[in-house]
Design a protein around this motif. Structure first.
Motif, mmCIF file in Angstrom:
data_model
loop_
_atom_site.group_PDB
_atom_site.id
_atom_site.type_symbol
_atom_site.label_atom_id
_atom_site.label_comp_id
_atom_site.label_asym_id
_atom_site.label_seq_id
_atom_site.Cartn_x
_atom_site.Cartn_y
_atom_site.Cartn_z
ATOM 1 N N ASN A 79 0.815 -1.218 0.000
ATOM 2 C CA ASN A 79 0.000 0.000 0.000
ATOM 3 C C ASN A 79 0.849 1.269 0.000
ATOM 4 O OD1 ASN A 79 0.902 -0.056 2.635
ATOM 5 N ND2 ASN A 79 -1.137 -0.270 3.558
ATOM 6 N N ILE A 80 2.144 1.108 0.157
ATOM 7 C CA ILE A 80 3.025 2.265 0.074
ATOM 8 C C ILE A 80 2.980 2.877 -1.335
ATOM 9 C CG2 ILE A 80 5.063 0.893 -0.526
ATOM 10 C CD1 ILE A 80 6.713 2.877 1.167
ATOM 11 N N GLY A 81 2.691 2.031 -2.347
ATOM 12 C CA GLY A 81 2.562 2.546 -3.709
ATOM 13 C C GLY A 81 1.361 3.466 -3.856
ATOM 14 N N GLN A 82 0.246 3.105 -3.196
ATOM 15 C CA GLN A 82 -0.933 3.970 -3.215
ATOM 16 C C GLN A 82 -0.695 5.222 -2.371
ATOM 17 O OE1 GLN A 82 -3.348 3.315 -5.186
ATOM 18 N NE2 GLN A 82 -3.358 1.107 -5.552
ATOM 19 N N ALA A 83 0.014 5.056 -1.236
ATOM 20 C CA ALA A 83 0.295 6.203 -0.370
ATOM 21 C C ALA A 83 1.183 7.224 -1.078
ATOM 22 C CB ALA A 83 0.961 5.729 0.917
ATOM 23 N N ARG A 84 2.017 6.729 -1.978
ATOM 24 C CA ARG A 84 2.897 7.634 -2.726
ATOM 25 C C ARG A 84 2.085 8.644 -3.524
ATOM 26 N NH1 ARG A 84 7.136 5.774 -7.505
ATOM 27 N NH2 ARG A 84 8.552 7.584 -7.338
ATOM 28 N N GLY A 99 -6.538 -0.131 -4.465
ATOM 29 C CA GLY A 99 -6.865 1.065 -5.233
ATOM 30 C C GLY A 99 -8.144 1.715 -4.772
ATOM 31 N N ILE A 100 -9.161 0.895 -4.509
ATOM 32 C CA ILE A 100 -10.460 1.432 -4.070
ATOM 33 C C ILE A 100 -10.336 2.081 -2.693
ATOM 34 C CG2 ILE A 100 -12.817 0.820 -3.422
ATOM 35 C CD1 ILE A 100 -12.650 -1.438 -5.512
ATOM 36 N N LEU A 101 -9.667 1.376 -1.761
ATOM 37 C CA LEU A 101 -9.517 1.904 -0.407
ATOM 38 C C LEU A 101 -8.702 3.190 -0.411
ATOM 39 C CD1 LEU A 101 -8.847 -1.394 1.587
ATOM 40 C CD2 LEU A 101 -10.888 0.034 1.687
ATOM 41 N N ALA A 102 -7.625 3.184 -1.185
ATOM 42 C CA ALA A 102 -6.782 4.383 -1.228
ATOM 43 C C ALA A 102 -7.553 5.572 -1.776
ATOM 44 C CB ALA A 102 -5.539 4.108 -2.068
ATOM 45 N N PHE A 103 -8.379 5.321 -2.784
ATOM 46 C CA PHE A 103 -9.177 6.408 -3.364
ATOM 47 C C PHE A 103 -10.095 7.014 -2.310
ATOM 48 C CE2 PHE A 103 -13.131 7.864 -5.377
ATOM 49 C CZ PHE A 103 -12.629 8.841 -6.230
ATOM 50 N N ALA A 153 2.805 -4.637 -8.518
ATOM 51 C CA ALA A 153 2.175 -4.372 -7.224
ATOM 52 C C ALA A 153 2.716 -3.091 -6.600
ATOM 53 C CB ALA A 153 2.403 -5.555 -6.283
ATOM 54 N N LEU A 154 4.017 -2.854 -6.754
ATOM 55 C CA LEU A 154 4.625 -1.684 -6.138
ATOM 56 C C LEU A 154 4.462 -0.420 -6.980
ATOM 57 C CD1 LEU A 154 7.950 -3.301 -4.866
ATOM 58 C CD2 LEU A 154 6.029 -2.541 -3.451
ATOM 59 N N PHE A 155 4.382 -0.573 -8.300
ATOM 60 C CA PHE A 155 4.451 0.610 -9.161
ATOM 61 C C PHE A 155 3.263 0.783 -10.100
ATOM 62 C CE2 PHE A 155 8.874 -0.244 -8.020
ATOM 63 C CZ PHE A 155 9.268 1.007 -7.569
ATOM 64 N N MET A 156 2.256 -0.068 -9.999
ATOM 65 C CA MET A 156 1.092 0.087 -10.875
ATOM 66 C C MET A 156 0.502 1.499 -10.818
ATOM 67 S SD MET A 156 -1.260 -1.498 -12.936
ATOM 68 C CE MET A 156 -1.546 -3.221 -12.515
ATOM 69 N N PRO A 157 0.237 2.062 -9.628
ATOM 70 C CA PRO A 157 -0.327 3.419 -9.608
ATOM 71 C C PRO A 157 0.585 4.441 -10.286
ATOM 72 C CG PRO A 157 -0.561 2.366 -7.464
ATOM 73 C CD PRO A 157 0.361 1.496 -8.268
#
Length: 510
Positions: A62-67, A189-193, A296-300
């Motif tokens: 989730n660090i990728g989404q937090a980024r 992705g949904i949760l991060a949004f 997983a790490l860089f998709m976003p």
């Protein structure tokens, strides 16, 4: 266990008890009885273990989404500091993924990542998270006579599944677990949004609330693990009485001598590390894991570079993972029915290769987004199928456990590599990251081709020397394999009962 195998270990002489009637035939089940028991087992194991691994993997990535939600800006990260924070997790995780008896839950560390305020705090939290997950072992679900303390949630549960299900069922149940990776990507992705809109609440950024809320949820869900994660079939409450005897009989017929619960011996471990296939399987795992770890790490980040705003990039990371979830389960069903593993790995990696090739070329952003579907949908089934392929071909229990431990440890090195091959300087095409994923995909095809050729050659040799064995594996049923007649049939006269059982996957009847 019958009188033929009792001398192997008196303490566990009842691991394969004789039926009340005293005949093997009395333990056979009708299809409806088989389905009923299997349904009971699946309900007891799969839903909760899948939930745990989904949350476990979500906490890692989730660090990728937090980024995208402002992590780098608020912590004033510069240069390659973000990539260092990614890397230290895998350093500690792999270093401490060793045989330890521990129950340290890392979910609380995820929550604490939401209160760090500088680069040093982030790195320390990520390192401790890897340490916690590496120390974590499923010691309570690996009781005697299988006391193998596999570091890590994923290795432990996969080992557990190989002891509960027949070989032609394992890919589907393992895929249910592995598909949690795709679900984690989708839910992440949904949760991060949604969570990122809490930006400013309590004076914290939206990225901080991603860590805090997701970490707390994992912590709450992990508490019942002490009671809900089952033991092994020969000694757990899921099955009792005649149902347990029948299921053990079914496993014995399919898995043969590889299913016998033996006491620990160094010979079993040496057998795993003395087998050249162990190292090829390890390369196979890192080859299947690296493309998915990178995504997983860089998709976003990859989607953001296609021209979408941060919040939209969070949401657009969901569909490829949903597609990966679907393809993982469909491939598992086909693989189990056809009893083929390698061809599906090759097909999946070829699909991923097409996807990565598109990402490397100068095409429209829409085509590149479609390529992400090919990468995730093609590579996702390969991880679980590779795990199943290995689990199907090792025995007895400690040999399989040692081989799987090495398999997963090497495979997790994929995270070390993928954490450092997508620097911002290579955006938007990310030649380095996509190129390395492409190279590992080709390596996977080479490895699985070698293993397929080796297995085919060995099966042909056994058929030529010993004749065609029963398709259901019953020729290596431990209740039959140790009779004098069977010892002569397989050319094993002169070996002790223990030596025959320790042959495991090398038994001629397998």
């Amino acid at each position: 266990m019958s009188s033929h195998t009792a001398p192997i270990d008196e303490k566990h002489a009842d691991a394969y008890p004789a039926s009340e009637v005293g005949t093997l035939d009395s333990l056979d089940m009708s299809p409806s009885e088989e389905r009923a028991i299997k349904r009971k087992i699946t309900i007891a194991i799969i839903p909760y273990c899948t939930l745990l691994y989904l949350l476990n993997f979500l906490d890692r990535v989730n660090i990728g989404q937090a980024r995208l939600a402002g992590l780098e800006k608020d912590l004033h990260l510069k240069g390659n500091q973000y990539y260092i924070a990614l890397t230290v997790f895998f350093v500690s995780y792999i270093s401490f993924e060793v045989p330890l008896i521990s129950r340290f839950d890392g979910s609380s560390l995820i929550a604490l990542m939401g209160v760090v305020n500088n680069f040093g705090g982030l790195v320390a939290a990520r390192f401790m998270l890897g340490l916690a997950e590496g120390f974590y072992s499923l010691s309570s679900i690996v009781p005697e006579p299988h006391t193998v303390f596999l570091g890590g949630l994923f290795p432990g549960i996969n080992f557990l599944l190989t002891t509960w299900y027949n070989r032609n069922e394992q890919n589907f149940v393992i895929s249910l677990l592995s598909a949690a990776v795709s679900l984690a990507g989708a839910f992440g992705g949904i949760l991060a949004f949604g969570i990122r809109h809490m930006d400013g609440v309590g004076g914290k950024g939206g990225w901080a609330w991603i860590f805090i809320l997701e970490g707390l949820f994992t912590f709450i869900c992990a508490i019942p693990a002490w009671w809900l994660i089952p033991d092994f079939p020969e000694d757990h409450r899921v099955l009792k009485g005649i149902d347990r005897e029948r299921w053990l009989h079914r496993l014995a017929k399919n898995q043969g001598v590889t299913s016998v619960p033996l006491p620990f011996s160094g010979r079993q471990v040496r057998k795993a590390f003395g087998d050249w296939r162990t190292y090829v399987y390890a390369l196979l795992h890192i080859g299947t894991a690296l493309p998915l770890s990178s995504l997983a790490l860089f998709m976003p980040t990859i989607i953001k570079e296609l021209g979408y705003r941060n919040a939209k990039a969070n949401l657009l990371s969901v569909p490829p993972y949903v597609f990966g979830f679907i393809t993982t389960l469909l491939v598992a069903i086909a693989s189990d029915r056809l009893l083929q593993r390698g061809i599906f790995i090759i097909g999946g990696m070829l699909t991923g290769i097409v996807g990565y090739t598109i990402l490397l070329t100068n095409v429209s952003n829409g085509a590149k987004y479609f390529a992400l579907f090919l990468c995730v949908g093609g590579c996702s089934p390969c991880v679980s199928t590779a795990i199943t392929l290995m689990g199907n071909n090792y025995g007895p229990a400690y040999t399989r456990a040692a081989a799987m431990g090495f398999f997963f440890s090497v495979g997790n090195c994929a995270g070390l590599i993928s954490s450092n091959v997508y620097p911002n300087s290579t955006a938007p095409r990310f030649f380095r990251g996509h190129g390395i994923a492409l190279a590992f995909s080709f390596m996977t095809i080479v490895c699985v081709s070698i293993l397929m050729a080796s297995n085919w050659r060995e099966n042909m040799r056994r058929d030529r020397v010993y004749g065609i064995v029963a398709p259901d594996g019953s020729d290596a049923d431990p209740r039959k394999a140790l009779t004098p007649e069977q010892m002569v049939n397989w050319g094993l006269e002169g070996l002790s009962e223990l030596e025959i059982i320790e042959l495991g996957d090398r038994h001629p009847g397998k």
